[in-house]
Write a protein that holds these residues in place. Structure first.
Motif, PDB file in Angstrom:
ATOM      1  N   ASN A 118       3.140 -46.893  -4.379  1.00 26.44           N
ATOM      2  CA  ASN A 118       4.440 -46.619  -4.139  1.00 26.44           C
ATOM      3  C   ASN A 118       4.791 -45.043  -4.543  1.00 26.44           C
ATOM      4  OD1 ASN A 118       5.326 -49.559  -3.615  1.00 26.44           O
ATOM      5  ND2 ASN A 118       4.554 -49.874  -5.644  1.00 26.44           N
ATOM      6  N   ARG A 119       5.686 -44.566  -4.041  1.00 25.95           N
ATOM      7  CA  ARG A 119       6.098 -43.082  -4.212  1.00 25.95           C
ATOM      8  C   ARG A 119       5.902 -42.596  -5.807  1.00 25.95           C
ATOM      9  NH1 ARG A 119       8.393 -38.893  -0.963  1.00 25.95           N
ATOM     10  NH2 ARG A 119       9.341 -38.096  -3.037  1.00 25.95           N
ATOM     11  N   GLY A 120       5.260 -41.912  -6.340  1.00 21.33           N
ATOM     12  CA  GLY A 120       5.255 -41.326  -7.570  1.00 21.33           C
ATOM     13  C   GLY A 120       4.080 -42.141  -8.396  1.00 21.33           C
ATOM     14  N   ASP A 121       3.543 -43.164  -7.758  1.00 16.35           N
ATOM     15  CA  ASP A 121       2.361 -43.581  -8.568  1.00 16.35           C
ATOM     16  C   ASP A 121       1.245 -42.367  -8.813  1.00 16.35           C
ATOM     17  OD1 ASP A 121       3.536 -46.075  -8.598  1.00 16.35           O
ATOM     18  OD2 ASP A 121       2.075 -47.195  -7.141  1.00 16.35           O
ATOM     19  N   PRO A 122       0.685 -42.673 -10.234  1.00 13.37           N
ATOM     20  CA  PRO A 122      -0.476 -41.875 -10.296  1.00 13.37           C
ATOM     21  C   PRO A 122      -1.571 -42.332  -9.405  1.00 13.37           C
ATOM     22  CG  PRO A 122       0.058 -43.236 -12.236  1.00 13.37           C
ATOM     23  CD  PRO A 122       0.933 -43.668 -11.140  1.00 13.37           C
ATOM     24  N   LEU A 123      -2.454 -41.543  -9.145  1.00  7.15           N
ATOM     25  CA  LEU A 123      -3.818 -41.818  -8.442  1.00  7.15           C
ATOM     26  C   LEU A 123      -4.764 -42.015  -9.369  1.00  7.15           C
ATOM     27  CD1 LEU A 123      -3.894 -39.797  -5.191  1.00  7.15           C
ATOM     28  CD2 LEU A 123      -3.032 -41.646  -5.411  1.00  7.15           C
ATOM     29  N   VAL A 124      -5.908 -42.821  -9.491  1.00  4.60           N
ATOM     30  CA  VAL A 124      -6.662 -43.138 -10.407  1.00  4.60           C
ATOM     31  C   VAL A 124      -8.338 -42.997  -9.961  1.00  4.60           C
ATOM     32  CG1 VAL A 124      -5.332 -45.131 -10.826  1.00  4.60           C
ATOM     33  CG2 VAL A 124      -6.800 -45.405  -9.271  1.00  4.60           C
ATOM     34  N   GLU A 125      -8.422 -41.708  -9.557  1.00  2.83           N
ATOM     35  CA  GLU A 125      -9.639 -41.404  -9.193  1.00  2.83           C
ATOM     36  C   GLU A 125     -10.697 -41.349 -10.472  1.00  2.83           C
ATOM     37  OE1 GLU A 125      -8.206 -37.620  -7.156  1.00  2.83           O
ATOM     38  OE2 GLU A 125      -6.849 -39.124  -8.140  1.00  2.83           O
ATOM     39  N   THR A 126     -10.229 -40.873 -11.559  1.00  2.00           N
ATOM     40  CA  THR A 126     -11.109 -40.563 -12.615  1.00  2.00           C
ATOM     41  C   THR A 126     -11.326 -41.975 -13.413  1.00  2.00           C
ATOM     42  OG1 THR A 126      -8.989 -40.258 -13.929  1.00  2.00           O
ATOM     43  CG2 THR A 126     -10.325 -38.188 -13.335  1.00  2.00           C
ATOM     44  N   GLU A 127     -10.579 -42.769 -13.511  1.00  4.26           N
ATOM     45  CA  GLU A 127     -10.974 -44.032 -14.147  1.00  4.26           C
ATOM     46  C   GLU A 127     -11.678 -44.890 -13.215  1.00  4.26           C
ATOM     47  OE1 GLU A 127      -7.863 -42.917 -13.665  1.00  4.26           O
ATOM     48  OE2 GLU A 127      -6.322 -44.181 -14.436  1.00  4.26           O
ATOM     49  N   ILE A 128     -11.646 -44.873 -11.988  1.00  5.50           N
ATOM     50  CA  ILE A 128     -12.276 -45.674 -11.172  1.00  5.50           C
ATOM     51  C   ILE A 128     -13.983 -45.261 -10.779  1.00  5.50           C
ATOM     52  CG2 ILE A 128     -12.430 -44.511  -8.660  1.00  5.50           C
ATOM     53  CD1 ILE A 128     -10.821 -48.007  -9.414  1.00  5.50           C
ATOM     54  N   GLN A 129     -14.132 -44.295 -11.393  1.00  9.19           N
ATOM     55  CA  GLN A 129     -15.796 -43.809 -11.498  1.00  9.19           C
ATOM     56  C   GLN A 129     -16.535 -44.552 -12.558  1.00  9.19           C
ATOM     57  OE1 GLN A 129     -18.345 -42.475  -9.901  1.00  9.19           O
ATOM     58  NE2 GLN A 129     -17.328 -40.531  -9.851  1.00  9.19           N
ATOM     59  N   TYR A 130     -15.611 -44.919 -13.642  1.00  8.57           N
ATOM     60  CA  TYR A 130     -16.367 -45.659 -14.712  1.00  8.57           C
ATOM     61  C   TYR A 130     -16.191 -47.240 -15.202  1.00  8.57           C
ATOM     62  CZ  TYR A 130     -17.231 -40.661 -15.342  1.00  8.57           C
ATOM     63  OH  TYR A 130     -17.544 -39.510 -15.168  1.00  8.57           O
ATOM     64  N   ALA A 131     -14.902 -47.330 -14.935  1.00  9.99           N
ATOM     65  CA  ALA A 131     -14.356 -48.799 -15.211  1.00  9.99           C
ATOM     66  C   ALA A 131     -14.344 -49.596 -14.296  1.00  9.99           C
ATOM     67  CB  ALA A 131     -12.678 -48.602 -15.710  1.00  9.99           C
ATOM     68  N   ASP A 132     -14.123 -51.006 -13.967  1.00 13.76           N
ATOM     69  CA  ASP A 132     -14.390 -52.059 -13.067  1.00 13.76           C
ATOM     70  C   ASP A 132     -13.041 -51.936 -12.447  1.00 13.76           C
ATOM     71  OD1 ASP A 132     -16.967 -52.314 -13.384  1.00 13.76           O
ATOM     72  OD2 ASP A 132     -16.662 -54.407 -13.984  1.00 13.76           O
ATOM     73  N   PHE A 133     -13.055 -52.312 -11.264  1.00 18.75           N
ATOM     74  CA  PHE A 133     -11.939 -52.588 -10.374  1.00 18.75           C
ATOM     75  C   PHE A 133     -10.716 -53.352 -11.094  1.00 18.75           C
ATOM     76  CE2 PHE A 133      -9.945 -53.520  -6.011  1.00 18.75           C
ATOM     77  CZ  PHE A 133      -9.017 -52.186  -6.226  1.00 18.75           C
ATOM     78  N   PRO A 134     -11.158 -54.607 -11.649  1.00 15.30           N
ATOM     79  CA  PRO A 134     -10.265 -55.622 -11.790  1.00 15.30           C
ATOM     80  C   PRO A 134      -9.301 -54.975 -12.937  1.00 15.30           C
ATOM     81  CG  PRO A 134     -12.023 -56.610 -11.167  1.00 15.30           C
ATOM     82  CD  PRO A 134     -12.454 -55.248 -11.158  1.00 15.30           C
ATOM     83  N   GLU A 135      -9.879 -54.238 -13.819  1.00  8.22           N
ATOM     84  CA  GLU A 135      -9.610 -53.900 -15.173  1.00  8.22           C
ATOM     85  C   GLU A 135      -8.404 -52.714 -14.775  1.00  8.22           C
ATOM     86  OE1 GLU A 135     -12.914 -52.983 -17.785  1.00  8.22           O
ATOM     87  OE2 GLU A 135     -13.393 -54.989 -17.216  1.00  8.22           O
TER      88      GLU A 135
END
Lengths: 236, 236
Positions: free
Chosen positions: B139-156
Motif C-alpha cells: 500500500n502507498r507509503g508502506d516502508p520497504l523491508v529490505e534490511t530486516e529480510i536479510q536476517y529475520a524470518d519471513f513470518p516474523e
DNA sequence: CGTTATTTGTGCGTATGTATA
DNA sequence: CTATACATACGCACAAATAAC
C-alpha cells in the motif's frame, strides 16, 4: 458442567500471550501471584502453566519463573500419507534383486546382500500419477510381503516383529528426472521431472531396515506441511 | 540426587511399551495399581502417566483407564531453515510489482492491488543454488523491508505488528522447471527442474499476509523430515 | 561469602466429581 | 445401584535454584 478452572486460567494466560500482553522474553507473574489473582491454589495454577509450557508458549526456569518463549516459525508438521485415499494403487511387481549403489548405501548393506523390491503404481482414473519403490534386505527363506504392503504402512511392516513404537523414519525430499525404466512404469516421457521422497526406516537398534523412494508426477499434487499454534478451545 | 520418582516410573512404563510388554490397544494397569506397585502416591503416578500421554504413547479414557495408542508413523516434523547457515545469501532486488495470477491467488488480492517482491539469491561459493521470492501486499507509503529480510524470518517480518504467536504458515512442496527469468537469476539452463516450496503466511484473522516461493537447485540439497519417538532420558 | 527472600520442583494426603461397566 | 477408574482441586511440606543484600 463448564470448563475446569485450570483450563480457564490457561486460556486466559494464552490469550494474554497472543494479544501481546506478555511478549517473548517476558517473565510471567509467579505461580503464587497467579494463584491469588485467579483465586485458586498453586497446584491448579501450576497445571495451567504446565499446559502452556507443553504448547511451547512459555518455559519454566527453576528459581526464576516462567519466561514467554519465542515461537519456532521454522518447525513444520507434515502428514505423509502412503496410501492417499484420493487415488487407487496397485502392486506392479515384487522381486528379489541385486541392489543399486543408492539402495546399498541407504540400507548399509554388505556385499552380495540382496533386497526385495516392491513396486507400486498410484493411479488417478487409470493414469499413473506416482510410483513407489520399497526395498527390504532379503535373506533366503524370508516370506515376501506383497499382501500386507497393499494396505498397511511401510514402517509397520518392516518392523512387524518389534514394537511399533521402536521405529523411526527419516525422510528426504528432492527431485529426479524419470529414468527409462521409470518412464515406462509411469507412462510418462523420459526426463520428466518428478518430486521424490526418500524414506529410511530405522529400528530401535539404529539399523536401517527399509528404504523407500516415491516418485510423484505433477498431477499427484504437492506435499503439504503446516507451522504454527492452534489451541483454540482444545478439549476432548 | 537422582531422578525424580515420577520420572523413574515414566521411564519404566515407557520401556514396557517399547519392549512390547504393553501393546497398542492394551489397557494399562490402573493408577491405583501402579501407585501401589511402585510404592508411590496416586498423584505421582498420574504425573508419570501424564508424561506418556503427552508423548502420545497412551491415552486416558475417563472411567476406563489408559490405553496404549497406535503410533502415528505418518506424522513428520520438518525444520525449514530460511537462512541456511551452510550458504551465503544476498538480496537481489526489492521492487513493487503487479502480481501474477499465482500471487494474486495466493494472497487473495483485489484487482489492482500491487505487491512488494523481494528476491534473494542463495550462493554456495558464489554459485547460485537457490532463489527466494517473497511477496507482500503493498500500500502507498508502506516502508520497504529490505534490511530486516536479510536476517529475520519471513513470518516474523510480515506480522511484526501482531504477536509472533498469532501467525501460521502453510507450506506446499512441489517442483517447477526454470523459467527464462529464473534461469538468469540462478544462472542455470532454462527448463532445469527445481524443487519449490510455497509458503503462505497467515495472520490470526485468517488473512494471508505473505507468500513466498523458494526454488532450490539440486546442489542445494534435499529437504529433511523425521518421524518417530525419541524420549531416551529426556530431561533438562 | 554467607544469609535470606523469592520462585519453581517434587511428593504426599485428602476430598469430591463423573464416566464406565 | 455399586464398584472401579480417571478428573478436578485444595492443602501442606520440603528441596533446590536464583538473585539481591
Amino acid at each position: 458442567m463448564g470448563e475446569p478452572v485450570y483450563f480457564k486460567i490457561a486460556n486466559e494466560l494464552r490469550k494474554g500471550i497472543f494479544e501481546g500482553k506478555f511478549n517473548p522474553g517476558d517473565l510471567m507473574p509467579s505461580e503464587n501471584e497467579l494463584a491469588s489473582s485467579f483465586n485458586s491454589s498453586r497446584v491448579t495454577t501450576r497445571k495451567s502453566l504446565g499446559i502452556l509450557e507443553n504448547e511451547g508458549l512459555i518455559a519454566a526456569w527453576h528459581g526464576k519463573g516462567y519466561f514467554v518463549q519465542t515461537p519456532e516459525h521454522n518447525k513444520y508438521t507434515m502428514y505423509f500419507e502412503e496410501h492417499n485415499p484420493a487415488f487407487k494403487s496397485k502392486i506392479q511387481k515384487v522381486t528379489v534383486v541385486k541392489p543399486t549403489d543408492e539402495v546399498k548405501n541407504a540400507l548399509s548393506l554388505k556385499e552380495g546382500q540382496k533386497v526385495v523390491l516392491i513396486r507400486r503404481i498410484v493411479l488417478n482414473d487409470d493414469i499413473p500419477v506416482a510410483c513407489d519403490e520399497k526395498y527390504i534386505p532379503y535373506n533366503r527363506g524370508d516370506p515376501l510381503v506383497e499382501t500386507e504392503i497393499q494396505y498397511a504402512d511401510f514402517p509397520e511392516i518392516v518392523a512387524a516383529k518389534s514394537s511399533p513404537f521402536a521405529i523411526q523414519t527419516d525422510m528426504e525430499i528432492g527431485f529426479e528426472v524419470a529414468s527409462a525404466n521409470l518412464s515406462v512404469a509411469l507412462s510418462c516421457r523420459q526426463e520428466e521431472p518428478l518430486l521424490v521422497t526418500y524414506r529410511y526406516i530405522i529400528n530401535h537398534y539404529g539399523i536401517k531396515v527399509g528404504f523407500e523412494k516415491m516418485y510423484m508426477r505433477k498431477a499427484y499434487g504437492r506435499l503439504r506441511a503446516h507451522s504454527g499454534y492452534s489451541f483454540v478451545g482444545k478439549r476432548k
